[in-house]
Design a protein around this motif. Structure first.
Motif, short mmCIF file in Angstrom:
data_model
loop_
_atom_site.label_atom_id
_atom_site.label_comp_id
_atom_site.label_asym_id
_atom_site.label_seq_id
_atom_site.Cartn_x
_atom_site.Cartn_y
_atom_site.Cartn_z
N GLN A 64 10.56 41.54 -3.58
CA GLN A 64 10.09 40.27 -3.68
C GLN A 64 9.54 39.66 -2.62
OE1 GLN A 64 9.01 39.03 -6.60
NE2 GLN A 64 9.72 40.90 -7.71
N HIS A 68 5.43 39.70 -4.07
CA HIS A 68 6.13 38.58 -4.87
C HIS A 68 5.17 38.57 -6.32
CE1 HIS A 68 8.00 35.18 -6.29
NE2 HIS A 68 6.93 34.34 -6.34
N THR A 73 8.83 32.91 -9.48
CA THR A 73 9.22 31.83 -8.59
C THR A 73 10.61 30.93 -9.06
OG1 THR A 73 6.92 31.73 -8.07
CG2 THR A 73 8.34 29.67 -7.56
N LEU A 150 13.66 32.33 -4.96
CA LEU A 150 12.50 32.52 -4.46
C LEU A 150 11.18 31.54 -4.45
CD1 LEU A 150 11.90 36.30 -6.34
CD2 LEU A 150 12.14 35.91 -3.54
N GLU A 185 5.00 37.13 1.61
CA GLU A 185 4.61 36.64 0.18
C GLU A 185 5.17 35.68 -0.34
OE1 GLU A 185 1.63 37.52 -1.30
OE2 GLU A 185 1.03 38.46 0.25
N ALA A 186 6.74 35.70 -0.01
CA ALA A 186 7.60 34.63 -0.31
C ALA A 186 8.68 34.58 0.68
CB ALA A 186 8.28 35.24 -1.65
#
Length: 328
Positions: A64, A68, A73, A150, A185-186
């Motif tokens: 993730q 992601h 989220t 996340l 990405e995260a």
């Protein structure tokens, strides 16, 4: 509709186009507020569904950070590995509980060898005049199991920062700064560490579910779009009424003048002509709300005769009978 022919004039066509333009802008702003409301509804749904969900583990959790899924989220992930404290940085200007402080970012290498960015939490600004924190709690050494939620990376901020600090959680900048293959990405907001350290930064507070004012703002803008045309119609109606009142006033003045002047313009009144002219000029100079006094009063339609009408009819009948009896 002859009383509304003025709507085809350039002036009133301009008013109509202005109302259309204002309505288009209002509809656009209403749609913009509706989009913001939809975004907020989606964010609230993510918090509700993901915040207390069962943590993702293993490769699914680590992936993730590099790829992601936005729908995840706030979803917890559980990772096992080691912190790399030598690369620790602080994110400056982060408020919490009415105070300004820092968030502590530390890279974390998982058992599979992947490197991710973890936000260990918030620390306040210290008492020193330089604004630096008094102390930054060290991460646990050795193998650690962390549980974090996340979060997507933040955009870059064109603002400098002292050594060891960063202006935002810009994952691309952290990758270059650390020269580590971190996922861009995260990142994860840590809320549990095992083993737990003696002192740790404060975890991020639970986000609020807030509907915001965007839906009501959107409806207001749509209402404004309709009201512009309502106002245009009302103004047109008032203009038509004023034109009709002016016509009635002109007819009444013409009728009054006919009592003092013949068709050739010769004065035929009994009084002083100068006084008549002065009275007409005064009437013509009256404000619009007083000119209504000069208009002929409309006759009210009656559904049935009044008692005065009945009395007059009875007197007329008696008079006719008396006249007929006298003839006989």
């Amino acid at each position: 509709m002859t009383g509304y022919r003025f709507l085809l004039s350039g002036k009133w066509l301009g008013f109509f186009l202005l109302a259309c333009a204002a309505a288009v802008v209002s509809v656009y702003l209403g749609g913009w507020q509706m989009d913001r409301n939809d975004h907020l509804v989606g964010e609230n749904a993510k918090i509700t569904q993901n915040y207390r969900a069962e943590p993702l583990t293993g490769p699914e959790a680590a992936e993730q950070f590099a790829d992601h899924d936005g729908s995840l989220t706030w979803h917890p992930v559980r990772l096992t590995g080691r912190y790399l404290p030598e690369h620790q940085v602080l994110v400056r200007n982060r408020p919490q509980d009415g105070r300004v402080g820092y968030e502590v970012l530390v890279p974390f290498r998982t058992q599979d060898g992947q490197v991710v960015v973890l936000d260990r939490g918030w620390i306040p600004t210290g008492a020193a005049a330089n604004g630096m924190p008094d102390e930054v709690p060290a991460p646990p050494s050795g193998e650690v199991t962390v549980t974090a939620r996340l979060q997507p990376g933040e955009p870059a901020v064109d603002r400098g920062a002292p050594a060891g600090q960063i202006a935002s959680v810009d994952l691309g900048e952290l990758r270059e700064r650390w020269d580590l293959p971190v996922g861009t990405e995260a990142y994860g907001e840590v809320f549990a560490e095992d083993p737990a350290p003696a002192v740790a930064p404060a975890p991020a507070p639970e986000p609020e579910i807030n509907s915001g004012p965007h839906l009501s703002y959107s409806l207001q803008w749509y209402a404004f779009a309709a009201l512009f045309f309502v106002a245009y119609g009302y103004a047109a109606r008032q203009q038509a009424r004023n034109d009709e009142w002016d016509r009635q006033y002109a007819e009444e003045m013409e009728r009054r003048l006919s009592r003092f002047y013949d068709e050739d313009g010769t004065y035929i009144g009994e009084g002083d002509e100068e006084l008549v002219v002065r009275q007409m000029e005064m009437a013509d100079d009256m404000p619009a709300h007083l000119k209504s006094l000069m208009r002929p009063k409309p006759q009210r339609k009656r559904s049935r005769p009044t008692w005065e009408d009945e009395e007059d009819a009875l007197l007329d009948a008696l008079e006719r009978e008396r006249t007929a009896a006298g003839r006989d």
